[in-house]
Each structure stands twice: as C-alpha cells, then as structure tokens.
Design a protein around this motif. Structure first.
Motif, PDB file in Angstrom:
ATOM      1  N   GLU A 127       7.447  32.181  60.311  1.00  0.00           N
ATOM      2  CA  GLU A 127       7.032  31.172  59.208  1.00  0.00           C
ATOM      3  C   GLU A 127       7.167  31.779  57.664  1.00  0.00           C
ATOM      4  O   GLU A 127       7.195  33.081  57.631  1.00  0.00           O
ATOM      5  CB  GLU A 127       5.492  31.073  59.486  1.00  0.00           C
ATOM      6  N   SER A 128       6.970  31.076  56.711  1.00  0.00           N
ATOM      7  CA  SER A 128       6.811  31.553  55.414  1.00  0.00           C
ATOM      8  C   SER A 128       5.436  32.147  55.278  1.00  0.00           C
ATOM      9  O   SER A 128       4.534  31.681  55.710  1.00  0.00           O
ATOM     10  CB  SER A 128       7.255  30.297  54.215  1.00  0.00           C
ATOM     11  N   ASP A 129       5.464  33.100  54.458  1.00  0.00           N
ATOM     12  CA  ASP A 129       4.351  33.692  54.046  1.00  0.00           C
ATOM     13  C   ASP A 129       4.494  34.331  52.520  1.00  0.00           C
ATOM     14  O   ASP A 129       5.499  34.390  51.961  1.00  0.00           O
ATOM     15  CB  ASP A 129       3.519  34.375  55.002  1.00  0.00           C
ATOM     16  N   ALA A 130       3.406  35.199  51.936  1.00  0.00           N
ATOM     17  CA  ALA A 130       3.456  36.166  50.923  1.00  0.00           C
ATOM     18  C   ALA A 130       4.712  36.923  51.047  1.00  0.00           C
ATOM     19  O   ALA A 130       5.127  37.587  50.026  1.00  0.00           O
ATOM     20  CB  ALA A 130       2.413  36.822  50.522  1.00  0.00           C
ATOM     21  N   SER A 131       5.005  37.508  52.283  1.00  0.00           N
ATOM     22  CA  SER A 131       6.081  38.388  52.441  1.00  0.00           C
ATOM     23  C   SER A 131       7.442  38.009  52.949  1.00  0.00           C
ATOM     24  O   SER A 131       8.521  38.603  52.858  1.00  0.00           O
ATOM     25  CB  SER A 131       5.553  39.614  53.384  1.00  0.00           C
ATOM     26  N   ILE A 132       7.277  36.436  53.371  1.00  0.00           N
ATOM     27  CA  ILE A 132       8.808  35.952  53.752  1.00  0.00           C
ATOM     28  C   ILE A 132       9.024  34.565  53.036  1.00  0.00           C
ATOM     29  O   ILE A 132       8.270  33.709  52.977  1.00  0.00           O
ATOM     30  CB  ILE A 132       8.687  35.679  55.396  1.00  0.00           C
ATOM     31  N   LYS A 133      10.278  34.561  52.600  1.00  0.00           N
ATOM     32  CA  LYS A 133      10.547  33.381  51.764  1.00  0.00           C
ATOM     33  C   LYS A 133      12.002  32.960  52.432  1.00  0.00           C
ATOM     34  O   LYS A 133      12.852  33.798  52.734  1.00  0.00           O
ATOM     35  CB  LYS A 133      10.944  33.789  50.411  1.00  0.00           C
ATOM     36  N   TRP A 134      12.070  31.591  52.427  1.00  0.00           N
ATOM     37  CA  TRP A 134      13.443  31.133  52.920  1.00  0.00           C
ATOM     38  C   TRP A 134      13.705  30.265  51.986  1.00  0.00           C
ATOM     39  O   TRP A 134      13.346  29.767  51.158  1.00  0.00           O
ATOM     40  CB  TRP A 134      13.057  29.988  54.134  1.00  0.00           C
ATOM     41  N   LYS A 135      15.447  30.325  52.226  1.00  0.00           N
ATOM     42  CA  LYS A 135      16.384  29.551  51.150  1.00  0.00           C
ATOM     43  C   LYS A 135      17.391  28.675  51.920  1.00  0.00           C
ATOM     44  O   LYS A 135      18.012  29.483  52.964  1.00  0.00           O
ATOM     45  CB  LYS A 135      16.757  30.298  50.223  1.00  0.00           C
ATOM     46  N   ILE A 136      17.776  27.754  51.636  1.00  0.00           N
ATOM     47  CA  ILE A 136      18.816  27.145  52.338  1.00  0.00           C
ATOM     48  C   ILE A 136      20.020  26.961  51.300  1.00  0.00           C
ATOM     49  O   ILE A 136      19.861  26.115  50.272  1.00  0.00           O
ATOM     50  CB  ILE A 136      18.634  25.700  53.018  1.00  0.00           C
ATOM     51  N   TYR A 137      21.168  27.525  51.691  1.00  0.00           N
ATOM     52  CA  TYR A 137      22.375  27.288  50.772  1.00  0.00           C
ATOM     53  C   TYR A 137      23.270  26.136  51.614  1.00  0.00           C
ATOM     54  O   TYR A 137      23.948  26.296  52.731  1.00  0.00           O
ATOM     55  CB  TYR A 137      23.368  28.702  51.022  1.00  0.00           C
ATOM     56  N   ILE A 138      23.528  25.220  50.985  1.00  0.00           N
ATOM     57  CA  ILE A 138      24.627  24.157  51.317  1.00  0.00           C
ATOM     58  C   ILE A 138      25.522  24.131  50.431  1.00  0.00           C
ATOM     59  O   ILE A 138      25.775  23.915  49.110  1.00  0.00           O
ATOM     60  CB  ILE A 138      23.730  22.573  51.305  1.00  0.00           C
ATOM     61  N   ASP A 139      27.028  24.135  51.019  1.00  0.00           N
ATOM     62  CA  ASP A 139      28.173  24.083  50.329  1.00  0.00           C
ATOM     63  C   ASP A 139      29.086  23.038  50.631  1.00  0.00           C
ATOM     64  O   ASP A 139      28.992  22.580  51.875  1.00  0.00           O
ATOM     65  CB  ASP A 139      29.100  25.312  50.502  1.00  0.00           C
ATOM     66  N   PHE A 140      29.717  21.871  49.705  1.00  0.00           N
ATOM     67  CA  PHE A 140      30.397  21.007  50.041  1.00  0.00           C
ATOM     68  C   PHE A 140      31.558  20.753  49.052  1.00  0.00           C
ATOM     69  O   PHE A 140      31.484  21.236  48.041  1.00  0.00           O
ATOM     70  CB  PHE A 140      29.476  19.690  50.266  1.00  0.00           C
ATOM     71  N   THR A 141      32.306  20.021  49.437  1.00  0.00           N
ATOM     72  CA  THR A 141      33.697  20.081  48.524  1.00  0.00           C
ATOM     73  C   THR A 141      33.943  18.215  48.414  1.00  0.00           C
ATOM     74  O   THR A 141      33.915  17.523  49.185  1.00  0.00           O
ATOM     75  CB  THR A 141      34.921  20.616  49.290  1.00  0.00           C
ATOM     76  N   VAL A 142      33.912  18.013  47.109  1.00  0.00           N
ATOM     77  CA  VAL A 142      34.499  16.558  46.609  1.00  0.00           C
ATOM     78  C   VAL A 142      35.904  16.592  45.722  1.00  0.00           C
ATOM     79  O   VAL A 142      35.508  17.307  44.837  1.00  0.00           O
ATOM     80  CB  VAL A 142      33.233  15.672  46.113  1.00  0.00           C
ATOM     81  N   ASN A 143      36.844  15.838  46.353  1.00  0.00           N
ATOM     82  CA  ASN A 143      38.062  16.010  45.321  1.00  0.00           C
ATOM     83  C   ASN A 143      38.424  17.388  45.000  1.00  0.00           C
ATOM     84  O   ASN A 143      38.916  17.527  43.706  1.00  0.00           O
ATOM     85  CB  ASN A 143      37.634  14.987  44.087  1.00  0.00           C
TER      86      ASN A 143
END
Length: 308
Positions: A127-143
């Motif tokens: 779980e997220s708390d003061a000591s644990i942070k989550w980030k989501i990286y999303i990559d995509f390609t158009v043209n």
C-alpha cells in the motif's frame, strides 16, 4: 491449600488472557461488510501532446493485490480513441531510501476493439504510505511518434479479504506471488476460485535508461498446481474442512482455477501446497485432519485467509 488453589486460578486467568490477546479477533472480523464492485471508473488522467490518457480500475481505486487495468487514449483533435497501437504499462514503487521495484503486471496491454480500451493487470504488493510511493509509466506510439505519461497513483488497503494475496520464497529460491481474483463475495456453496500465480524474474543485464522494463520483470507461473485445503480456523469451529473442493490448475488465460466449498459464512483459511510441473513441492505443508475444538486451527506454511 486454598492459597495454592487461588494461585493456580490466577495463573490460568493470566495465561488465558495472554493467549486471547495474541489470537485473531474473529467476532470483529465477521461483522465486516463485504462490498462487491463491478463498475470501472477513472483512477488517473494525463495529458501528453494532443492526447488524453486515462487509467480505469474497479471502483476507481487501486488496491493491494490484483487489479484489472483499462487504459484509454483519446485524440483530442479528432475526438476519437486511438486504436491498435502498442501500449506499454509499467508500475514502479519507490521506497523511502529511493530504491525502486515493481510488481506482477501486464507490460504489453491488449487492445479490446469493442470497448476501445487496452486491457492489462497489476498486482500491487504494498500500500502507499509516507515511505512508499507508486507511479505508473505508460508508453504508446501514434504515427511513429512515441509518448509517455507517468502519473502518481495511490494504492489502498484491500478491505475485501476474499481478494487477499501472499508473497513468499519457494524452496527453489524464487520469489512468488499468489493473488486471489474471484469470488469477490462467496456463497454458502461450491464457489469458483480464481488466483494468479507469479514469479519475480531477476534482471539478466545491466540497467538501461530508467525505467528499463528488463529490470522489473515478473511472469505468470506456468504449469504448476495449487493443492487446496480450506479450513475454518476459529477455535469454536475446530479447524474443520469441507468436501468437493478442487485443486487449482492453470487455464488458457494463464490464471489458476479451482473449486472451494464454503459450508457456512465466517472466517476461512485457504491452505495451499504449490507443486511445480514435475510435482515437486515449492511451498506448503499438509494440515492435520484432526478436529481441534477450542484451539485456533493449524495452517499450512502457505495460506491465505478469507472472510465472508
């Protein structure tokens, strides 16, 4: 003689009180209300170039454990969703010491043309708390042009114990995750039981440009089996089991399916023994069939507690 009797009684009371404090508060748990969620809602929305990237999950919340992920990419110039492109999904956890890690996830999302979204999953391990942070990286390609968004997200505690998970190291030295997917709300009946089983794949190469997905690999475990022995561990239940349960085996979607027969509502422990493709025990111990009223039930060394 009387003073000796009082002394013995006092010891018994002290021991009983001590044991009670260390045991699970079953009555408090049974009063928990289990809520089912079926509607997907937006968790995060990001803008990059002419595109809006939205991430959806059940109830619009990410929970510790298994989460189905839906990603939509809207072209604001045409007001149309982007179709059939490569969409990559990578969750990253950052600890207080700046150490980065990930969790089981679908890196290459699958496009669902009827619903116009990209489908995957993520099994958040903490779980997220003061000591644990989550980030989501999303990559995509158009043209032939690449885009990236990296929203911060919050992972909450899973209030539904029927969707619990566990992490452990197997006898083969590998790190494993078992996460329950179904049922959200069991019935007094034979219930379909669905779980995901994953293993951490240590990187083979030196890291490239962050976030290098080769440094954060997990894979679905293939061809294993999960022997199931459900019990009611509450002292008044005597750790009894039930009949007509079926062990979990893998199906075409990569998930593991079995049957668990709940004969009454309350606290249950799903005791497991996990076997590899050759029938070798990776983790788990057999639980005695002895009826033990008044004693909290013994458990396998691989188990998940549930409640309904």
């Amino acid at each position: 003689m009387k003073s000796f009797q009082f002394y013995v009684i006092a010891i018994l009371i002290a021991v009983t009180h001590s044991c009670t404090l260390n045991k699970t508060d079953y009555e408090a748990e049974i009063s928990t209300d289990v809520t089912e969620y079926y509607e997907f809602k937006e968790v995060s929305v990001s803008n990059v170039g002419a595109y809006i990237v939205s991430i959806e999950s059940l109830n619009g919340t990410f929970y510790k454990g298994y989460n189905e992920i839906r990603v939509k990419i809207l072209d604001t110039q045409t007001n149309q969703f982007i179709k059939k492109t490569a969409v990559k999904f990578l969750p990253i956890k950052t600890a207080l010491n700046s150490e980065k890690s990930s969790c089981p996830h679908e890196y290459q999302l699958k496009y669902k043309p009827n619903e116009e979204y990209y489908l995957g999953y993520s099994v958040f391990l903490e779980e997220s708390d003061a000591s644990i942070k989550w980030k989501i990286y999303i990559d995509f390609t158009v043209n032939n042009e690449s885009y990236t968004v990296a929203p911060d997200v919050v992972i909450k505690a899973q209030p539904n114990k029927n969707l619990n998970m566990t992490t452990f190291k197997g006898k083969d030295g590998k790190e494993y995750v078992i996460a329950l997917l179904w049922p959200q709300k069991p019935k007094i009946a034979e219930n379909k039981l669905v779980a995901g089983i994953y293993q951490y794949d240590p990187p083979l190469n030196s890291p490239g440009v962050f976030p290098d997905p080769s440094q954060f690999l997990y894979s679905q475990v293939k061809g294993y089996s999960l022997l199931l022995d459900p019990r009611m561990p509450e002292p008044s239940m005597g750790n009894h089991s039930s009949i007509n349960n079926k062990n979990l085996v893998q199906q075409e979607d990569g998930l593991y399916y079995g049957i668990v027969n709940y004969t009454m509502t309350g606290n249950w422990t799903l005791n497991f023994i996990m076997l590899d493709q050759n029938g070798k025990t990776i983790k788990g111990t057999q639980v005695s069939n002895e009826f033990t009223p008044g004693i909290e039930g013994a458990k396998s060394d691989l188990f998940i507690n549930i409640l309904f």
